[in-house]
Design an enzyme around this catalytic site. Structure first.
Site, PDB file in Angstrom:
ATOM      1  N   LYS A  80      -2.462 -17.288 -31.463  1.00  0.00           N
ATOM      2  CA  LYS A  80      -1.830 -16.978 -30.189  1.00  0.00           C
ATOM      3  C   LYS A  80      -1.026 -15.696 -30.364  1.00  0.00           C
ATOM      4  O   LYS A  80      -0.657 -15.330 -31.491  1.00  0.00           O
ATOM      5  CB  LYS A  80      -0.882 -18.112 -29.760  1.00  0.00           C
ATOM      6  CG  LYS A  80      -0.660 -18.219 -28.274  1.00  0.00           C
ATOM      7  CD  LYS A  80      -1.834 -18.894 -27.549  1.00  0.00           C
ATOM      8  CE  LYS A  80      -1.520 -19.127 -26.085  1.00  0.00           C
ATOM      9  NZ  LYS A  80      -2.562 -19.874 -25.394  1.00  0.00           N
ATOM     10  N   GLY A 184       3.760 -26.627 -10.966  1.00  0.00           N
ATOM     11  CA  GLY A 184       3.171 -25.314 -11.186  1.00  0.00           C
ATOM     12  C   GLY A 184       1.832 -25.193 -10.489  1.00  0.00           C
ATOM     13  O   GLY A 184       0.877 -25.887 -10.847  1.00  0.00           O
ATOM     14  N   ASN A 187      -2.779 -20.132 -10.977  1.00  0.00           N
ATOM     15  CA  ASN A 187      -4.248 -20.145 -10.965  1.00  0.00           C
ATOM     16  C   ASN A 187      -4.817 -21.510 -11.326  1.00  0.00           C
ATOM     17  O   ASN A 187      -5.661 -22.069 -10.617  1.00  0.00           O
ATOM     18  CB  ASN A 187      -4.792 -19.092 -11.928  1.00  0.00           C
ATOM     19  CG  ASN A 187      -4.584 -17.685 -11.422  1.00  0.00           C
ATOM     20  OD1 ASN A 187      -4.333 -17.472 -10.236  1.00  0.00           O
ATOM     21  ND2 ASN A 187      -4.677 -16.712 -12.312  1.00  0.00           N
ATOM     22  N   VAL A 188      -4.364 -22.064 -12.448  1.00  0.00           N
ATOM     23  CA  VAL A 188      -4.894 -23.348 -12.906  1.00  0.00           C
ATOM     24  C   VAL A 188      -4.367 -24.493 -12.055  1.00  0.00           C
ATOM     25  O   VAL A 188      -5.140 -25.348 -11.589  1.00  0.00           O
ATOM     26  CB  VAL A 188      -4.548 -23.578 -14.394  1.00  0.00           C
ATOM     27  CG1 VAL A 188      -4.961 -24.989 -14.825  1.00  0.00           C
ATOM     28  CG2 VAL A 188      -5.240 -22.538 -15.264  1.00  0.00           C
TER      29      VAL A 188
END
Length: 349
Positions: A80, A184, A187-188
């Site tokens: 990451k 949240g 996008n996802v």
């Protein structure tokens, strides 16, 4: 700050600190494990309050990618990267160029993809400088051609995972009438909420961005609630789809949901919180198992994209979770512990 002594550092192969005075780049690349293949994971840009916060985040996220790829049966390791800064005000072509040069110096040991604060467009920009970026190839979808953005695959995999959790905990094959709180709706999260709505679920949502909430309310008939209220709602599923560590000592006592299943990484603030969820009778779908759709999507891009093969691979998240749930039930262990054990059996061989 002593990096080697951090608990999250354990077993990392390499941590690289990158800086460039001209562009203002301050970034960290963490490679956790490369036994199964090159480390692949998103590049996150975020205005971390401290450098230590950034280090801890990249270490936790990179470790999670190792376990995610192993559980998804991918020939990839875990890595990451994080860029310290506000993506809305500090991301520039010069900064991305400097980061791409840093990637190039690692000679393919780490491959970056989009993440919070970065985009497919950013990866495509960097691809002119380095070949070590992924998630940039346009792909066929059920509505035509989509970009290399892996978020639709992440959302679809999370949707499949929620179906598995509902089957295990509630005994239902259908999601009709399911009550879901989505934390949240980027996008996802929004795409997941859309699929849940189409399957007959009722939605409650929160987000730090007003435009995202307006869209969810208008297009999905979702009920908007304040950020602090999302944890205590009387729902069946709590779906964290924002940042991590939201399952903690403060939030667990508030939960009324019988299932925690969402797309965000590192949902448990500490591993012990998985045991606390089990003690309270709450089924936890381990985050790196349920949200693996994105890394699966990027992997298929690298091996030669075939949409039917991708869909089958993502749908395998259902079976992965059911295996974890069954073993956890039989062994009376938290689902996160069982998932870790299965993943370690694969990447430590």
């Amino acid at each position: 700050m002593a990096v080697f002594s951090l608990s999250d550092f354990a077993d990392h192969e390499q941590v690289v600190f990158c800086s460039d005075d001209k562009s203002g780049l301050k970034a960290i690349i963490a490679i956790h494990n490369s036994n199964l293949g090159p480390a692949l994971g998103g590049c996150r840009m975020w205005p971390y309050a401290t450098e230590e916060e950034a280090v801890r985040d990249v270490l936790r996220l990179s470790r999670g990618m190792t376990y995610k790829s192993a559980m998804a049966n991918l020939k990839l390791g875990g890595g990451k990267s994080v860029i310290i800064g506000n993506p809305r005000t500090q991301k520039t072509p010069e900064l991305l160029t400097a980061f791409a040069r840093a990637l190039e110096q690692l000679n393919g040991r780490y491959i970056a993809a989009e993440d919070s604060g970065t985009s497919v467009a950013d990866m495509k920009f960097m691809s002119a400088i380095t070949g070590h970026v992924a998630g940039i190839v346009d792909k066929p979808s059920d509505t035509g051609i989509r970009s290399g953005d892996p978020s639709p695959a992440t959302a679809f995999g999370t949707f499949i995972g929620i179906k598995a959790a509902v089957k295990e905990k509630l005994g239902h094959d259908s999601l009709e009438g399911l009550r879901v709180a989505v934390q949240g709706v980027g996008n996802v999260g929004f795409d997941l909420a859309r699929q849940l709505k189409e399957a007959g679920a009722s939605l409650w949502v929160t987000d730090i961005h007003r435009d995202a909430l307006t869209r969810a309310a208008d297009e999905l008939d979702a009920v908007v609630v304040p950020p602090d209220a999302i944890f205590g709602l009387d729902v069946d599923v709590f779906a964290p789809c924002a940042l991590g560590a939201v399952i903690n000592d403060q939030t667990i006592p508030q939960l009324k949901a019988s299932i925690v299943a969402g797309a965000s990484n590192n949902q448990l603030a500490e591993a012990r919180h998985g045991a606390e969820l089990m003690k309270r009778g709450i089924l936890y779908a381990p985050d790196y198992v349920i949200n693996a759709g994105g890394i699966i999507d990027v992997y298929h891009e690298r091996i030669g994209f075939e949409r039917s093969a991708l869909i089958r691979h993502i749908e395998g998240i259902y079976d992965n979770l059911m295996e974890i749930f069954e073993r956890a039930r039989k062994e009376e262990r938290p689902t996160g512990e069982v998932a870790d054990a299965i993943a370690e059996e694969r990447f430590k061989r």
